[in-house]
Design a protein around this motif. Structure first.
Motif, short mmCIF file in Angstrom:
data_model
loop_
_atom_site.label_atom_id
_atom_site.label_comp_id
_atom_site.label_asym_id
_atom_site.label_seq_id
_atom_site.Cartn_x
_atom_site.Cartn_y
_atom_site.Cartn_z
N ILE A 113 -10.75 -43.46 -43.40
CA ILE A 113 -12.17 -42.62 -44.42
C ILE A 113 -12.01 -43.97 -44.85
CG2 ILE A 113 -13.15 -41.28 -44.12
CD1 ILE A 113 -11.74 -41.03 -41.19
N GLY A 114 -13.20 -44.45 -44.61
CA GLY A 114 -13.70 -45.24 -45.54
C GLY A 114 -14.18 -44.34 -46.74
N ASP A 115 -14.37 -45.18 -47.62
CA ASP A 115 -15.51 -44.43 -48.80
C ASP A 115 -16.63 -43.56 -49.18
OD1 ASP A 115 -14.69 -43.86 -51.68
OD2 ASP A 115 -16.32 -45.48 -52.10
N ARG A 116 -16.50 -42.52 -49.84
CA ARG A 116 -17.44 -41.10 -49.40
C ARG A 116 -17.91 -40.71 -47.64
NH1 ARG A 116 -22.70 -44.15 -52.56
NH2 ARG A 116 -21.46 -46.06 -50.97
N GLY A 117 -16.69 -40.99 -46.94
CA GLY A 117 -16.85 -40.69 -45.53
C GLY A 117 -17.62 -41.55 -44.94
N PHE A 423 -19.93 -52.75 -44.12
CA PHE A 423 -19.82 -52.11 -45.27
C PHE A 423 -19.05 -50.88 -44.92
CE2 PHE A 423 -24.21 -53.55 -45.07
CZ PHE A 423 -23.87 -53.86 -46.51
N ASP A 424 -18.27 -50.71 -43.81
CA ASP A 424 -17.48 -49.93 -43.19
C ASP A 424 -15.93 -50.60 -43.63
OD1 ASP A 424 -19.07 -48.18 -42.49
OD2 ASP A 424 -18.71 -48.78 -40.17
N ALA A 425 -16.11 -51.64 -43.39
CA ALA A 425 -14.87 -52.76 -44.08
C ALA A 425 -14.77 -52.74 -45.04
CB ALA A 425 -14.76 -53.64 -43.20
N ASN A 426 -15.80 -53.08 -46.43
CA ASN A 426 -16.24 -53.85 -47.76
C ASN A 426 -15.76 -52.35 -48.19
OD1 ASN A 426 -15.10 -56.57 -47.37
ND2 ASN A 426 -16.79 -55.84 -45.71
N PRO A 428 -16.89 -49.94 -51.84
CA PRO A 428 -18.05 -50.29 -52.78
C PRO A 428 -17.43 -51.07 -53.81
CG PRO A 428 -18.59 -47.86 -51.59
CD PRO A 428 -16.99 -48.56 -50.97
N GLY A 429 -16.33 -50.43 -54.28
CA GLY A 429 -15.42 -51.25 -55.89
C GLY A 429 -15.30 -52.92 -55.53
#
Length: 536
Positions: A113-117, A423-426, A428-429
């Motif tokens: 699951i990506g950051d912040r879902g 953006f799913d694969a990278n 935010p950091g």
């Protein structure tokens, strides 16, 4: 008195007097912005207490209104540091209506699951947050509107199968706008503008004809209007659904085949951040020069550096000639005076002394004239040097700033036009790292290093030219030293580049971890997971 009044009006919660007995289900309702979420945050100690006291007996689980999901597998988000117990885990997944979602996800509950879902819907994130709270097996459950992001059928399942069944023996504080479920609560608290205006059972509050009854009547009125709208939409969609039923089975098989062909079917969402290996390519230098304005601009800047540094060398050389000339003339003047003093004393002594004095005065005047000329040339050359240095700083700074701005704008343009899968694969950091530390190095580190490099290189080159002209034999030692420096450069470049690249790669997960932890601080504190996140 005025200060006390202003302090009272600025408080989020006022005159809160609530006592919850163990094992009871408490419902909290009220208008939007009346302080329901603030009350739950106060219960977990996340709001400053100005007066009164707060006492909680037992462990607490908290499900926030905005579900907090961190980067990890779905199972890790549910377990949240607890050990995996399959029977209880399966019961929680079923009670939170996550089984259909696990069948959709590429790798079930092991899907990343990506950051912040980022790859979950709002309802899925809310159910994962609820499952995390339920799985923790705490004494007290603070649920902040967990039914808001789900449809009616799922909401009924969550309340009756999870809250009213799985947590029937637990203390539950439920904040909700779905007022139809409050009749199943043991007690209801009604908030208005940060104060508890009513509390009691559902039946008692309906008989009071107060805030609660008005909220219920308004809720049923809205439900009736929504029901009429749904009836019309069902009639319109009936033909469409009939047609879609015939094609859904065919599309399901195609969709499954498509998922199997894609890499992220295995549940891996975030791409691993990699760095370049080896030396810096010529394309990187060429890209920086192009963004700075092109080869002509770079040549003009280099020429300006050469002229400025040559002016510095000229000033130093001219000052040396001036000092040498003055010393030679002073020595000649002293020698002539000394030679004149060796004549014997005679009648012509007075005449000889007078000539000597005249010659001395003429020599001093000639020396003064030459010194004035040398001084004038030195002053003008110094002024020229200052002008060239200022011009060099302005031009070089403007060119390097232009390169930094163009590189930044190009990066922003590419990120803004990137597809959603990027953006799913990278996380935010990683993006924050690129636009913070990396941009800082382009803005500050590269201009400073380039300025020092050009100045030192041109000065060394000028020294070599001077040495080759005056003392060619010293070029043998120069070649030996240059070869030694080149060997050191080859040995040191690779580890230095590798360390720098490793630093940039390692910083991205750190930034992601800090930003994620800050956004979910309320959840982390309520579950007492501070040490785990600090040591992660």
């Amino acid at each position: 008195m005025n200060n006390k009044s202003s302090l009272t009006t600025s408080l989020v919660l006022r005159n809160i007097d609530i006592e919850i007995k163990r094992g009871r289900h408490i419902g909290i309702c009220g208008a939007v912005g009346c302080g329901k979420s603030s009350l739950l945050q106060a219960l977990i100690g996340r709001m400053p207490l100005l007066s009164g006291h707060l006492a909680i007996d037992g462990s607490v689980a908290y499900a926030a209104q905005q579900a907090w999901i961190f980067n990890g597998t779905l199972r890790e988000n549910v377990l949240f540091g607890s050990s995996f117990k399959k029977d209880w885990y399966d019961r929680v997944i079923q009670a939170c209506s996550l089984e259909p979602d696990l069948r959709i996800l590429a790798n079930g509950d092991m899907t990343e699951i990506g950051d912040r879902g980022i790859n979950l819907s709002g309802g899925q994130k809310q159910r994962v947050s609820l499952a995390r709270a339920v799985y923790s097996k705490r004494d007290i459950y603070l649920l902040d509107d967990p039914l808001s992001a789900v449809d009616v059928q799922v909401g009924k399942h969550l309340f009756h199968k999870c809250i009213d069944t799985l947590l029937k023996d637990k203390t539950v504080v439920l904040v909700t706008h779905q007022l139809q479920y409050l009749e199943h609560c043991d007690e209801v608290y009604v908030l208005d503008e940060g104060e508890i205006v009513e509390h009691g059972s559902h039946e008692v509050l309906l008989c009071k004809d107060g805030h609660y009854k008005k909220l219920i009547e308004q809720f049923h009125s809205n439900m009736d209007q929504a029901q009429n709208t749904d009836d019309i939409s069902e009639i319109v969609d009936e033909d469409i659904s009939t047609h879609n039923d015939n094609t859904s089975k065919q599309s399901e098989g195609r969709t499954e085949e498509k998922y199997k062909e894609e890499d992220y079917d295995k549940g891996i969402l975030t791409d691993r951040e990699t760095s370049q290996i080896g030396t810096i390519s010529s394309d990187s230098y060429g890209s920086y020069i192009r963004q700075a304005g092109g080869g002509i601009v770079a040549f003009l800047v280099l020429l300006l550096y050469v002229v400025a540094i040559s002016s510095t060398a000229f000033c130093e050389w001219w000052l040396g000639i001036w000092i040498q000339t003055v010393q030679v003339q002073e020595n000649n003047l002293i020698a002539s005076n000394e030679s004149g003093s060796n004549f014997p004393i005679s009648a012509n002594t007075s005449t000889t002394s007078l000539d000597k004095v005249n010659n001395t005065i003429i020599g001093i005047e000639k020396l003064q004239e030459e010194s004035n000329w040398y001084l004038m040339v030195y002053v003008y050359s110094t002024i020229t040097l200052v002008v060239l240095c200022v011009l060099k700083g302005l031009v070089a700074g403007g060119v390097m700033t232009n390169a930094s701005v163009n590189l930044h704008n190009e990066a922003v343009g590419r990120v803004m036009s990137a597809p959603m899968q990027y953006f799913d694969a990278n996380p935010p950091g990683r993006l924050l790292n690129r636009f913070s530390r990396d941009v800082e190095e382009v803005d500050i580190f590269i201009p400073n290093l380039t300025d020092n490099l050009l100045q030192v290189f041109i000065m060394i080159l000028a020294s070599l030219v001077s040495t080759a002209y005056n003392l060619p034999v010293y070029l043998i030692a120069v070649f030996l030293v240059a070869f030694y420096v080149y060997i050191i450069k080859v040995i040191a470049t690779i580890p230095l580049l590798s360390l720098k690249r490793l630093e940039n790669v390692v910083r991205s997960p750190l930034i992601s971890h800090v930003t994620t932890s800050c956004s979910g601080l309320n959840t982390i504190v309520s579950f007492s997971q501070e040490n785990n996140f600090m040591n992660a």
